[in-house]
Design an enzyme around this catalytic site. Structure first.
Site, mmCIF file in Angstrom:
data_model
loop_
_atom_site.group_PDB
_atom_site.id
_atom_site.type_symbol
_atom_site.label_atom_id
_atom_site.label_comp_id
_atom_site.label_asym_id
_atom_site.label_seq_id
_atom_site.Cartn_x
_atom_site.Cartn_y
_atom_site.Cartn_z
ATOM 1 N N GLN A 230 14.683 15.116 -4.361
ATOM 2 C CA GLN A 230 13.430 14.814 -3.670
ATOM 3 C C GLN A 230 12.951 15.979 -2.819
ATOM 4 O OE1 GLN A 230 11.640 11.785 -4.294
ATOM 5 N NE2 GLN A 230 13.138 12.067 -5.918
ATOM 6 N N HIS A 233 10.194 18.382 -4.099
ATOM 7 C CA HIS A 233 8.772 18.052 -4.136
ATOM 8 C C HIS A 233 7.942 19.053 -3.344
ATOM 9 C CE1 HIS A 233 8.124 14.239 -6.258
ATOM 10 N NE2 HIS A 233 9.352 13.929 -5.917
ATOM 11 N N GLU A 298 9.647 6.691 2.914
ATOM 12 C CA GLU A 298 9.009 6.361 1.641
ATOM 13 C C GLU A 298 10.032 5.818 0.642
ATOM 14 O OE1 GLU A 298 6.387 8.674 -1.801
ATOM 15 O OE2 GLU A 298 7.652 9.818 -0.432
ATOM 16 N N HIS A 299 11.127 6.546 0.455
ATOM 17 C CA HIS A 299 12.199 6.120 -0.459
ATOM 18 C C HIS A 299 13.480 5.932 0.343
ATOM 19 C CE1 HIS A 299 9.631 8.929 -2.948
ATOM 20 N NE2 HIS A 299 9.606 7.844 -3.713
ATOM 21 N N ASP A 332 10.257 7.618 -9.430
ATOM 22 C CA ASP A 332 9.215 8.643 -9.536
ATOM 23 C C ASP A 332 8.639 8.729 -10.937
ATOM 24 O OD1 ASP A 332 9.456 9.425 -6.909
ATOM 25 O OD2 ASP A 332 10.719 11.170 -7.331
ATOM 26 N N HIS A 392 -25.676 -20.349 15.823
ATOM 27 C CA HIS A 392 -24.593 -20.949 15.042
ATOM 28 C C HIS A 392 -24.528 -22.459 15.290
ATOM 29 C CE1 HIS A 392 -23.358 -16.781 14.706
ATOM 30 N NE2 HIS A 392 -22.338 -17.096 13.916
#
Length: 411
Positions: A230, A233, A298-299, A332, A392
């Protein structure tokens, strides 16, 4: 960057295609007669893509489609008579058009085509416009094949801010969309942020994140490989290990140093690990779970003797990966769950892209009997006047009256 993006969006808003063309020529060295690919263009691309690549794309898209269909089944329309004569209901309606951005360049993300386009089509979106860059006119064949097989209705060879702005705002040749989806570089992310409100967006994207929870049973080699998978990335991608084992922590650090020189993406992964990597040793797994929830990564990957314990203990994550036979890279690229996920702590309040994000959950109401509307009208009159909303209240008053009569204030 924000000022640059705002200037580009304003320019595209005013000049449409002319501005888009100028930015593409300047930034991507690409100025074709038309940015939209014709059916013949797409056919030619499909002929150039290796058969195995096409088969793999179809397999992965089948996995994504299957999971999105399961998500769709979890959404349901309903209608109920909640009180005598009062009908309330809910419908899930797909948006009319989605703009899917598929990154290109050094890492052409084929999987983003699967995650955005396939999921939108399963949701029932009638029109999906998809864009990917073609720097210097170099057509990314595999990305185009993935977009086509995913079901894109329009494919544009267009990248960056100019692509998302064209899809969001519309130009002389690109019809506007309702939602923008898909990852991109920092400029694309900023453009989506600035366009949010005029159109919907999937998520505010940040650098990819991974957090691994491991105990003494974990293999330090596996932990190191998965952290680096990861980290590659980008140089700003956080990679974090939380473990209950000091020996494991030390061994993982050694393995990472050993593995980095042999990685083709070692320069990027190494920078990410150096600047954003962490190894944290805690006393218990409960401590690890609590700390993980603070990161809201995220993960989150769980490499422990009893990984499913995390399903009960963890609350804040974009996607969870359980056991040493599972890895984040499956998510992924191939397994079928969506890889467009919350970053920068957003997992505290949202999940990732899913079929429901391309749908509007709307309600409807129907009052069928005079008794029901009279009771509601009286309640409305009191409730609205408590808030000084006379108009109303009067809408309620006229329905509380016997048919053919008028409230006292009407005379």
């Amino acid at each position: 960057m924000a000022t640059t993006v705002a200037t580009m969006i304003h320019d595209i808003r005013l000049r449409g295609d002319d501005a888009v063309r100028e930015y593409s020529a300047r930034l991507d060295d690409y100025d074709p007669k038309s940015f939209r690919m014709s059916p013949k263009d797409i056919e030619n691309v499909m002929k150039r893509v290796p058969r195995q690549t096409l088969e793999d794309i179809r397999t992965v898209q089948a996995n994504v489609r299957r999971f999105a269909e399961l998500q769709l089944e979890s959404l349901r329309d309903f209608e109920s008579e909640v009180q005598p004569g009062i009908i309330l209901g809910q419908k899930n309606i797909p948006v009319d058009a989605v703009g899917a951005y598929i990154p290109g360049g050094r890492y052409p993300l084929l999987a983003s085509a699967h995650m955005t386009i396939v999921t939108a089509k399963v949701a029932g979106v009638p029109r999906v416009a998809a864009a990917t860059p073609a720097p210097g006119g170099e057509i990314p064949d595999a990305s185009i094949a993935a977009m086509h097989l995913a079901g894109a209705d329009e494919i544009y060879l267009l990248g960056g801010v100019q692509a998302v702005a064209a899809m969001a705002l519309g130009t002389q040749t690109v019809k506007p969309v309702d939602i923008l989806a898909g990852p991109g570089n920092a400029y694309v992310a900023e453009a989506k942020r600035q366009l949010f409100g005029e159109v919907g967006i999937d998520l505010f994207a940040g650098p990819t994140e991974v957090l691994i929870i491991a105990d003494a049973d974990a293999d330090p080699f596996v932990v190191a490989v998965d952290l680096l998978s990861q980290a590659e990335h980008g140089p700003d991608s956080p990679a974090i290990l939380i473990t209950t084992s000091q020996p494991l922590a030390e061994q993982v650090a050694v393995e990472i140093d050993r593995l980095l020189p042999g990685m083709s993406t070692g320069a990027i992964a190494g920078a990410a690990w150096r600047d954003h990597g962490q190894i944290i040793v805690v006393d218990t797994l409960n401590d690890a779970f609590e700390l993980s929830d603070e990161f809201a990564s995220e993960h989150v990957q769980v490499l422990t003797a009893a990984p499913r314990e995390a399903l009960d203990k963890l609350r804040n994550y974009g996607a969870l990966f359980l056991g040493d036979k599972t890895c984040v890279s499956y998510g992924d690229k191939v397994i079928g769950t969506n890889h467009v996920l919350p970053t920068r702590g957003a997992a505290r309040y949202t999940g990732g892209l899913w079929v429901g994000m391309f749908m509007k959950t709307v309600t409807y109401q129907e009052v069928r009997t005079q008794d029901a509307t009279a009771a509601l009208g009286e309640l409305l009159g009191r409730a609205a006047r408590a808030e000084n909303f006379e108009g109303h209240a009067r809408s309620g008053d006229i329905r509380a009256c016997v048919p053919g009569q008028r409230p006292r204030w009407a005379h």
